[in-house]
Design an enzyme around this catalytic site. Structure first.
Site, mmCIF file in Angstrom:
data_model
loop_
_atom_site.group_PDB
_atom_site.id
_atom_site.type_symbol
_atom_site.label_atom_id
_atom_site.label_comp_id
_atom_site.label_asym_id
_atom_site.label_seq_id
_atom_site.Cartn_x
_atom_site.Cartn_y
_atom_site.Cartn_z
ATOM 1 N N LYS A 90 13.764 -27.924 -17.667
ATOM 2 C CA LYS A 90 14.530 -28.898 -18.445
ATOM 3 C C LYS A 90 13.599 -29.982 -18.912
ATOM 4 C CE LYS A 90 18.331 -30.659 -20.019
ATOM 5 N NZ LYS A 90 17.649 -30.651 -21.347
ATOM 6 N N GLN A 111 7.920 -34.462 -15.743
ATOM 7 C CA GLN A 111 9.334 -34.077 -15.769
ATOM 8 C C GLN A 111 9.767 -33.392 -14.464
ATOM 9 O OE1 GLN A 111 10.670 -34.541 -19.278
ATOM 10 N NE2 GLN A 111 12.580 -34.756 -18.167
ATOM 11 N N LYS A 126 8.590 -29.037 -20.884
ATOM 12 C CA LYS A 126 8.478 -29.910 -22.070
ATOM 13 C C LYS A 126 7.950 -29.070 -23.215
ATOM 14 C CE LYS A 126 9.000 -34.264 -23.265
ATOM 15 N NZ LYS A 126 9.922 -35.271 -22.686
ATOM 16 N N GLY A 165 16.018 -33.644 -26.726
ATOM 17 C CA GLY A 165 15.274 -34.526 -27.616
ATOM 18 C C GLY A 165 14.117 -35.245 -26.939
ATOM 19 N N ASP A 166 13.259 -35.800 -27.740
ATOM 20 C CA ASP A 166 12.174 -36.693 -27.313
ATOM 21 C C ASP A 166 11.713 -37.382 -28.601
ATOM 22 O OD1 ASP A 166 10.389 -37.248 -24.759
ATOM 23 O OD2 ASP A 166 8.988 -37.151 -26.433
ATOM 24 N N THR A 209 19.338 -42.852 -21.799
ATOM 25 C CA THR A 209 18.010 -43.242 -21.297
ATOM 26 C C THR A 209 17.886 -44.765 -21.267
ATOM 27 O OG1 THR A 209 17.168 -41.230 -22.338
ATOM 28 C CG2 THR A 209 15.548 -42.792 -21.490
ATOM 29 N N ASN A 240 15.360 -44.093 -29.996
ATOM 30 C CA ASN A 240 16.540 -43.847 -29.158
ATOM 31 C C ASN A 240 16.515 -44.673 -27.871
ATOM 32 O OD1 ASN A 240 17.522 -41.931 -26.666
ATOM 33 N ND2 ASN A 240 18.954 -41.957 -28.373
ATOM 34 N N SER A 376 21.634 -35.315 -19.515
ATOM 35 C CA SER A 376 21.510 -33.954 -20.059
ATOM 36 C C SER A 376 22.045 -32.939 -19.049
ATOM 37 C CB SER A 376 20.044 -33.630 -20.355
ATOM 38 O OG SER A 376 19.641 -34.166 -21.593
#
Ligand code: NDP
Ligand code: 2IT
Length: 444
Positions: A90, A111, A126, A165-166, A209, A240, A376
């Site tokens: 993830k 992560q 990632k 997303g990132d 986030t 974001n 998420s």
């Protein structure tokens, strides 16, 4: 040489030209020294650390797409499936011209521990591409996303690997990628998170986030008898994470006076106008100069400098290594009491060490920005049970996750004699669960 140093040396030797990956590995493994000391023989025999720093799988692929003039472009796509000991891989997809394998590996490695800290069953991964979404038409973005997914789809799945997303990947890109995945697989499944609300997205994921960053900061301050109320905050970034960090900071009574993008930064003595910032960044996709043009109380400065304003709290929310030692020194000189990382690894190694040595409350990225991936995972749960939860329900769970996370890293730091050092606390607390799962699953 110590086991940790042997593994670090080997990572540097075998992965040359990946400085961000080296930086992340060094920080984590050095933090783990007290744990490794207790289990050294077993960890060495099982090559636990060698397995931890080697991705289970890393994919690199060609992404050809056609621009609006009929010109073909070729970008490079990546997905690093780092560790699936505690759940399906993830992690987000970054679309930015600076993307290379080393950056995706540093993000994927971080992560693993971040996802473990959420307390939810998600492994670490990632991906992304060196594609630059800036200035592209919607059709060009769609062309890129469809081509990217045309290769990626065969490697991911709701129980295998769930991207999100990132930087450069938001709701628009996730929508295009989801559409192409569904078409190729003929399957409607929760393979991506951050989806639109009408096709499986979760309420509060967009905010998660930034909100999560403020929830953990609020808890850490409360435990020190302090509060966000009346505090002046400097935020970097205007994407974001930054937007929703600013929004929640204002809701909790603080005043955010800065934000930034890759060309410059804003100082707004009246506090950032979040509605205006959203309009400029989420709708118009314009530069921050447009913010200063629309708001008389704001001053736009070209280039770096967001950390030079006097503030009580700094929230770096743009990108890696954006807060340098000199910035940290200036922040401390100006009376900063806390730094919480919204971006991934935004503080350089020497800046981090300086802030820790100065006893500044320092909440590292893998703890402080975990609210995004945690939500998420809540989106995945909703997809599995084919239900939608209310905003209030998701937001409440997010708050609980961030409060628990804070106490877990605080406890881990204390347990190993590093009270107040949340770099050590987060790395150890994140690692312990992953290590136990790896041990139980044998040599894989
Ligand atoms: P966005 O693309 O929405 O926004 C990124 C912001 O950072 C933009 O303002 C951008 O400016 C700025 N920025 C990006 N790269 C640079 C750079 N090299 N130098 C200066 N400014 C830069 O991304 P997010 O807000 O989603 O991500 C921000 C950070 O938070 C990243 O480190 C990401 O990995 C991390 N993160 C994101 C999560 C999420 O859920 N989205 C979850 C956890 C962490 P410009 O528009 O000019 O490029
Ligand atoms: O860095 C991160 O945690 C993210 N970009 C979010 C990942 C996710 O799967 O939501």
């Amino acid at each position: 040489m110590s086991y940790v140093n042997e593994v670090i040396d080997r990572v540097i030797r075998e992965n040359p030209n990946e400085p961000e990956f080296h930086q992340a590995v060094k920080e984590v493994l050095h933090s783990l020294e007290p744990v490794v000391a207790q289990h050294e023989a077993q960890f060495r025999r099982d090559a636990l650390l060698e397995r931890l720093v080697n991705p289970e799988r890393q994919l690199k692929f060609r992404v050809p797409w056609i621009d609006d003039n009929g010109q073909v472009h070729v970008n490079t796509g990546y997905r690093v499936q780092f560790n699936s000991a505690i759940g399906p891989y993830k992690g987000g997809l970054r679309l930015h011209p600076s993307v290379n394998l080393g950056i995706i590996k540093f993000l994927g490695f971080e992560q693993i521990f971040k996802n473990s800290l959420t307390g939810l069953p998600i492994g670490g991964g990632k991906g992304g591409s060196d594609f630059d979404p800036k200035g592209k038409s919607d059709r060009e973005i769609m062309a890129f996303c469809q081509s990217f997914m045309t290769e990626l789809f065969r490697h991911i799945g709701a129980d295998t690997d769930v991207p999100a997303g990132d930087i450069g990947t938001g709701a628009r890109e996730i929508g295009f990628m989801f559409g192409q995945y569904k078409r190729l697989r003929n399957q409607f499944e929760g393979v991506l998170t951050g989806k639109g609300l009408h096709f499986g997205g979760s309420l509060a994921r967009t905010e998660a986030t930034g909100y999560g960053l403020l929830y953990i900061l609020d808890e850490a301050l409360k435990c020190r008898g302090l509060s966000l109320n009346g505090k002046t905050i400097a935020v970097s970034g205007a994407g974001n994470v930054a937007i929703y960090a600013i929004e929640k900071a204002h809701q909790l009574g603080a005043k955010v006076v800065t934000c930034s993008d890759s060309t410059g930064w804003i100082y707004d003595e009246n506090g950032i106008d979040v509605a205006l910032l959203k309009e400029i960044k989420e709708v118009r996709r314009a530069r921050l100069t447009a913010y200063a043009e629309a708001r008389p109380s704001a001053v736009y400065h070209e280039g770096r400098g967001v950390w030079s304003t006097k503030c009580d709290i700094a929230l770096p929310c743009a990108t890696q290594n954006e807060l340098h030692l000199a910035d940290a020194e200036l922040l401390v000189k100006n009376g900063v009491i806390a730094v919480a990382e919204g971006a991934n690894m935004p503080s350089t190694e020497d800046a981090t060490n300086y802030l820790l040595a100065q006893q500044i409350l320092f909440l590292p990225a893998k703890a402080a920005n975990a609210g995004g991936v945690a939500t998420s995972a809540l989106e995945m749960s909703q997809n599995s049970e084919r239900l939608h939860w209310t905003f209030e329900k998701v937001d409440k769970k997010l708050q609980e996750i961030m409060v628990n996370l804070y106490h877990n890293i605080d406890d881990a730091a204390k347990k190993y004699g590093f009270e107040g050092n949340y770099v050590v606390g987060a790395n150890i607390a994140g690692f312990e669960k992953v290590a136990q799962a790896m041990n139980a699953q044998g040599i894989v």
